[in-house]
Motif scaffolding. Structure first.
Motif, PDB file in Angstrom:
ATOM      1  N   LEU A  61       0.811  -1.215   0.000  1.00 49.79           N
ATOM      2  CA  LEU A  61       0.000   0.000   0.000  1.00 49.79           C
ATOM      3  C   LEU A  61       0.847   1.269   0.000  1.00 49.79           C
ATOM      4  O   LEU A  61       0.405   2.310  -0.476  1.00 49.79           O
ATOM      5  N   HIS A  62       2.036   1.186   0.547  1.00 50.30           N
ATOM      6  CA  HIS A  62       2.912   2.355   0.657  1.00 50.30           C
ATOM      7  C   HIS A  62       3.811   2.407  -0.580  1.00 50.30           C
ATOM      8  O   HIS A  62       4.486   1.441  -0.903  1.00 50.30           O
ATOM      9  N   ASN A  63       3.816   3.528  -1.282  1.00 48.37           N
ATOM     10  CA  ASN A  63       4.591   3.637  -2.517  1.00 48.37           C
ATOM     11  C   ASN A  63       6.071   3.325  -2.315  1.00 48.37           C
ATOM     12  O   ASN A  63       6.688   2.642  -3.137  1.00 48.37           O
ATOM     13  N   ASP A  64       6.654   3.820  -1.215  1.00 46.46           N
ATOM     14  CA  ASP A  64       8.062   3.522  -0.961  1.00 46.46           C
ATOM     15  C   ASP A  64       8.256   2.054  -0.606  1.00 46.46           C
ATOM     16  O   ASP A  64       9.280   1.462  -0.929  1.00 46.46           O
ATOM     17  N   GLY A  65       7.282   1.472   0.073  1.00 42.62           N
ATOM     18  CA  GLY A  65       7.349   0.044   0.388  1.00 42.62           C
ATOM     19  C   GLY A  65       7.314  -0.786  -0.879  1.00 42.62           C
ATOM     20  O   GLY A  65       8.095  -1.724  -1.053  1.00 42.62           O
ATOM     21  N   LEU A  66       6.410  -0.432  -1.773  1.00 43.67           N
ATOM     22  CA  LEU A  66       6.319  -1.118  -3.058  1.00 43.67           C
ATOM     23  C   LEU A  66       7.622  -0.969  -3.831  1.00 43.67           C
ATOM     24  O   LEU A  66       8.138  -1.934  -4.402  1.00 43.67           O
ATOM     25  N   CYS A  67       8.168   0.212  -3.805  1.00 43.84           N
ATOM     26  CA  CYS A  67       9.428   0.476  -4.500  1.00 43.84           C
ATOM     27  C   CYS A  67      10.560  -0.345  -3.894  1.00 43.84           C
ATOM     28  O   CYS A  67      11.355  -0.956  -4.608  1.00 43.84           O
ATOM     29  N   ALA A  68      10.654  -0.361  -2.585  1.00 50.45           N
ATOM     30  CA  ALA A  68      11.712  -1.115  -1.903  1.00 50.45           C
ATOM     31  C   ALA A  68      11.578  -2.606  -2.184  1.00 50.45           C
ATOM     32  O   ALA A  68      12.565  -3.295  -2.462  1.00 50.45           O
ATOM     33  N   PHE A  69      10.360  -3.110  -2.122  1.00 51.79           N
ATOM     34  CA  PHE A  69      10.130  -4.533  -2.370  1.00 51.79           C
ATOM     35  C   PHE A  69      10.454  -4.889  -3.818  1.00 51.79           C
ATOM     36  O   PHE A  69      11.066  -5.924  -4.096  1.00 51.79           O
ATOM     37  N   THR A  70      10.085  -4.019  -4.743  1.00 54.06           N
ATOM     38  CA  THR A  70      10.399  -4.238  -6.162  1.00 54.06           C
ATOM     39  C   THR A  70      11.909  -4.278  -6.378  1.00 54.06           C
ATOM     40  O   THR A  70      12.421  -5.149  -7.087  1.00 54.06           O
ATOM     41  N   ALA A  71      12.615  -3.356  -5.754  1.00 50.34           N
ATOM     42  CA  ALA A  71      14.070  -3.344  -5.880  1.00 50.34           C
ATOM     43  C   ALA A  71      14.681  -4.610  -5.274  1.00 50.34           C
ATOM     44  O   ALA A  71      15.614  -5.187  -5.823  1.00 50.34           O
ATOM     45  N   PHE A  72      14.125  -5.050  -4.147  1.00 48.13           N
ATOM     46  CA  PHE A  72      14.596  -6.289  -3.519  1.00 48.13           C
ATOM     47  C   PHE A  72      14.386  -7.474  -4.468  1.00 48.13           C
ATOM     48  O   PHE A  72      15.288  -8.286  -4.670  1.00 48.13           O
ATOM     49  N   LEU A  73      13.199  -7.574  -5.050  1.00 49.26           N
ATOM     50  CA  LEU A  73      12.933  -8.673  -5.986  1.00 49.26           C
ATOM     51  C   LEU A  73      13.862  -8.605  -7.186  1.00 49.26           C
ATOM     52  O   LEU A  73      14.320  -9.634  -7.684  1.00 49.26           O
ATOM     53  N   SER A  74      14.156  -7.406  -7.642  1.00 47.23           N
ATOM     54  CA  SER A  74      15.107  -7.257  -8.751  1.00 47.23           C
ATOM     55  C   SER A  74      16.473  -7.796  -8.372  1.00 47.23           C
ATOM     56  O   SER A  74      17.134  -8.438  -9.178  1.00 47.23           O
ATOM     57  N   SER A  75      16.876  -7.554  -7.139  1.00 48.66           N
ATOM     58  CA  SER A  75      18.187  -8.048  -6.693  1.00 48.66           C
ATOM     59  C   SER A  75      18.205  -9.569  -6.604  1.00 48.66           C
ATOM     60  O   SER A  75      19.267 -10.175  -6.645  1.00 48.66           O
ATOM     61  N   GLU A  76      17.035 -10.182  -6.502  1.00 45.05           N
ATOM     62  CA  GLU A  76      16.927 -11.642  -6.460  1.00 45.05           C
ATOM     63  C   GLU A  76      16.525 -12.221  -7.819  1.00 45.05           C
ATOM     64  O   GLU A  76      16.246 -13.404  -7.923  1.00 45.05           O
ATOM     65  N   TYR A  77      16.461 -11.377  -8.822  1.00 44.12           N
ATOM     66  CA  TYR A  77      16.080 -11.785 -10.169  1.00 44.12           C
ATOM     67  C   TYR A  77      14.682 -12.413 -10.202  1.00 44.12           C
ATOM     68  O   TYR A  77      14.442 -13.379 -10.922  1.00 44.12           O
TER      69      TYR A  77
END
Length: 176
Positions: A61-77
Protein backbone atom coordinates in the motif's frame (compact mmCIF):
# COMPACT_ATOMS: atom_id res chain seq x y z
CA UNK A 1 18.63 -1.44 -17.14
CA UNK A 2 20.64 -3.05 -19.96
CA UNK A 3 23.35 -0.42 -19.62
CA UNK A 4 23.63 -1.23 -15.92
CA UNK A 5 24.09 -4.92 -16.69
CA UNK A 6 27.03 -4.21 -18.99
CA UNK A 7 29.11 -2.73 -16.16
CA UNK A 8 28.51 -5.33 -13.45
CA UNK A 9 31.45 -5.95 -11.11
CA UNK A 10 33.18 -9.30 -11.28
CA UNK A 11 33.07 -10.43 -7.65
CA UNK A 12 30.02 -11.30 -5.58
CA UNK A 13 31.00 -8.86 -2.84
CA UNK A 14 31.29 -5.99 -5.30
CA UNK A 15 27.96 -6.99 -6.84
CA UNK A 16 26.26 -7.03 -3.43
CA UNK A 17 27.65 -3.59 -2.59
CA UNK A 18 26.52 -2.23 -5.95
CA UNK A 19 23.00 -3.60 -5.47
CA UNK A 20 22.85 -2.11 -1.99
CA UNK A 21 23.92 1.28 -3.34
CA UNK A 22 21.49 1.17 -6.25
CA UNK A 23 18.69 0.04 -3.93
CA UNK A 24 19.33 2.96 -1.58
CA UNK A 25 19.55 5.50 -4.40
CA UNK A 26 16.38 4.13 -5.90
CA UNK A 27 14.47 4.74 -2.67
CA UNK A 28 15.75 8.26 -2.17
CA UNK A 29 14.41 9.58 -5.48
CA UNK A 30 11.65 12.11 -4.89
CA UNK A 31 9.52 11.08 -7.86
CA UNK A 32 8.80 7.37 -8.19
CA UNK A 33 6.52 5.87 -10.76
CA UNK A 34 5.92 2.14 -10.85
CA UNK A 35 3.08 1.37 -13.25
CA UNK A 36 1.05 4.37 -12.14
CA UNK A 37 2.03 4.33 -8.47
CA UNK A 38 3.51 7.80 -8.12
CA UNK A 39 4.94 9.30 -4.97
CA UNK A 40 4.26 12.86 -3.93
CA UNK A 41 6.91 14.96 -2.22
CA UNK A 42 6.50 13.30 1.17
CA UNK A 43 9.26 12.09 3.42
CA UNK A 44 9.59 8.45 4.37
CA UNK A 45 9.27 8.18 8.14
CA UNK A 46 10.44 5.45 10.50
CA UNK A 47 6.79 4.80 11.32
CA UNK A 48 6.08 4.22 7.61
CA UNK A 49 8.98 1.78 7.35
CA UNK A 50 7.91 -0.07 10.51
CA UNK A 51 4.35 -0.47 9.17
CA UNK A 52 5.80 -2.57 6.39
CA UNK A 53 6.48 -5.33 8.93
CA UNK A 54 2.79 -5.50 9.94
CA UNK A 55 1.67 -7.18 6.76
CA UNK A 56 2.58 -7.73 3.15
CA UNK A 57 -0.54 -5.82 2.17
CA UNK A 58 0.64 -2.81 4.22
CA UNK A 59 4.00 -2.91 2.44
CA UNK A 60 2.34 -2.84 -0.99
CA UNK A 61 0.00 0.00 0.00
CA UNK A 62 2.91 2.35 0.66
CA UNK A 63 4.59 3.64 -2.52
CA UNK A 64 8.06 3.52 -0.96
CA UNK A 65 7.35 0.04 0.39
CA UNK A 66 6.32 -1.12 -3.06
CA UNK A 67 9.43 0.48 -4.50
CA UNK A 68 11.71 -1.12 -1.90
CA UNK A 69 10.13 -4.53 -2.37
CA UNK A 70 10.40 -4.24 -6.16
CA UNK A 71 14.07 -3.34 -5.88
CA UNK A 72 14.60 -6.29 -3.52
CA UNK A 73 12.93 -8.67 -5.99
CA UNK A 74 15.11 -7.26 -8.75
CA UNK A 75 18.19 -8.05 -6.69
CA UNK A 76 16.93 -11.64 -6.46
CA UNK A 77 16.08 -11.79 -10.17
CA UNK A 78 12.39 -12.36 -9.45
CA UNK A 79 10.86 -8.97 -10.22
CA UNK A 80 8.48 -10.64 -12.68
CA UNK A 81 6.26 -11.53 -9.70
CA UNK A 82 5.57 -7.97 -8.63
CA UNK A 83 5.41 -6.84 -12.27
CA UNK A 84 2.71 -9.43 -12.93
CA UNK A 85 0.83 -8.48 -9.76
CA UNK A 86 0.88 -4.78 -10.72
CA UNK A 87 -0.08 -5.54 -14.34
CA UNK A 88 -3.12 -7.44 -13.01
CA UNK A 89 -4.02 -4.51 -10.75
CA UNK A 90 -3.78 -2.16 -13.71
CA UNK A 91 -5.83 -4.57 -15.83
CA UNK A 92 -8.57 -4.80 -13.20
CA UNK A 93 -8.85 -0.99 -13.32
CA UNK A 94 -9.38 -0.95 -17.09
CA UNK A 95 -12.32 1.34 -17.80
CA UNK A 96 -13.14 0.44 -21.39
CA UNK A 97 -14.13 -3.05 -22.47
CA UNK A 98 -12.49 -2.50 -25.86
CA UNK A 99 -9.06 -2.53 -24.18
CA UNK A 100 -9.67 -5.68 -22.12
CA UNK A 101 -8.81 -8.16 -24.85
CA UNK A 102 -5.53 -6.56 -25.91
CA UNK A 103 -4.41 -5.94 -22.32
CA UNK A 104 -5.30 -9.49 -21.32
CA UNK A 105 -3.40 -10.94 -24.27
CA UNK A 106 -0.36 -8.80 -23.47
CA UNK A 107 -0.32 -9.90 -19.80
CA UNK A 108 -0.85 -13.54 -20.74
CA UNK A 109 1.94 -13.51 -23.34
CA UNK A 110 4.38 -11.66 -21.11
CA UNK A 111 3.83 -13.52 -17.83
CA UNK A 112 1.67 -16.65 -18.05
CA UNK A 113 2.18 -18.68 -21.22
CA UNK A 114 4.96 -21.24 -21.41
CA UNK A 115 8.22 -19.60 -22.48
CA UNK A 116 6.88 -16.12 -21.69
CA UNK A 117 9.73 -13.59 -21.42
CA UNK A 118 8.85 -12.88 -17.76
CA UNK A 119 7.05 -16.12 -16.92
CA UNK A 120 5.74 -16.34 -13.37
CA UNK A 121 5.67 -19.60 -11.44
CA UNK A 122 2.13 -20.93 -11.78
CA UNK A 123 0.89 -24.49 -11.56
CA UNK A 124 -0.58 -26.22 -14.62
CA UNK A 125 -4.19 -25.92 -13.40
CA UNK A 126 -3.89 -22.17 -12.85
CA UNK A 127 -2.31 -21.67 -16.27
CA UNK A 128 -5.06 -23.72 -17.91
CA UNK A 129 -7.78 -21.82 -16.05
CA UNK A 130 -6.22 -18.50 -17.06
CA UNK A 131 -5.96 -19.62 -20.69
CA UNK A 132 -9.65 -20.59 -20.63
CA UNK A 133 -10.46 -17.15 -19.20
CA UNK A 134 -8.67 -15.59 -22.16
CA UNK A 135 -11.41 -16.80 -24.54
CA UNK A 136 -13.68 -14.02 -23.25
CA UNK A 137 -11.60 -11.75 -21.00
CA UNK A 138 -13.31 -10.11 -18.06
CA UNK A 139 -11.87 -7.91 -15.32
CA UNK A 140 -11.51 -11.02 -13.16
CA UNK A 141 -9.79 -13.34 -15.66
CA UNK A 142 -6.41 -13.10 -13.88
CA UNK A 143 -7.75 -13.23 -10.30
CA UNK A 144 -6.68 -16.82 -9.61
CA UNK A 145 -3.21 -16.39 -11.09
CA UNK A 146 -2.72 -13.05 -9.34
CA UNK A 147 -3.82 -14.57 -6.04
CA UNK A 148 -1.30 -17.42 -6.43
CA UNK A 149 1.55 -14.99 -7.13
CA UNK A 150 0.50 -12.71 -4.26
CA UNK A 151 0.56 -15.71 -1.89
CA UNK A 152 3.94 -16.80 -3.24
CA UNK A 153 5.40 -13.33 -2.60
CA UNK A 154 3.73 -13.04 0.80
CA UNK A 155 4.91 -16.43 2.07
CA UNK A 156 8.33 -16.59 0.40
CA UNK A 157 9.74 -13.24 -0.76
CA UNK A 158 8.24 -10.93 1.86
CA UNK A 159 9.85 -12.71 4.88
CA UNK A 160 13.21 -12.65 3.10
CA UNK A 161 12.74 -8.95 2.33
CA UNK A 162 12.11 -8.21 6.03
CA UNK A 163 15.29 -10.09 6.98
CA UNK A 164 17.40 -8.49 4.25
CA UNK A 165 20.30 -6.23 5.16
CA UNK A 166 18.92 -3.46 3.02
CA UNK A 167 15.54 -3.47 4.78
CA UNK A 168 17.22 -3.61 8.20
CA UNK A 169 19.30 -0.59 7.21
CA UNK A 170 16.16 1.24 6.08
CA UNK A 171 14.69 0.69 9.54
CA UNK A 172 17.75 2.08 11.29
CA UNK A 173 18.39 4.88 8.76
CA UNK A 174 17.35 8.39 9.81
CA UNK A 175 15.05 9.77 7.12
CA UNK A 176 12.53 12.58 7.43
Amino acid sequence: MCRALENLPTTCLERAKELKTRFGNFLLKQELNIMGHSKKNTKLTLEDRQKWTQSFHELLLHNDGLCAFTAFLSSEYSEENIAFYLACEDYRNTKTSSKLCSKARKIYEEFVCSDAPREVNLDHETKTSTLNNMEQPTLSCFNLAQSKIYTLMEKDCYPRFLKSTVYQELITQHVG
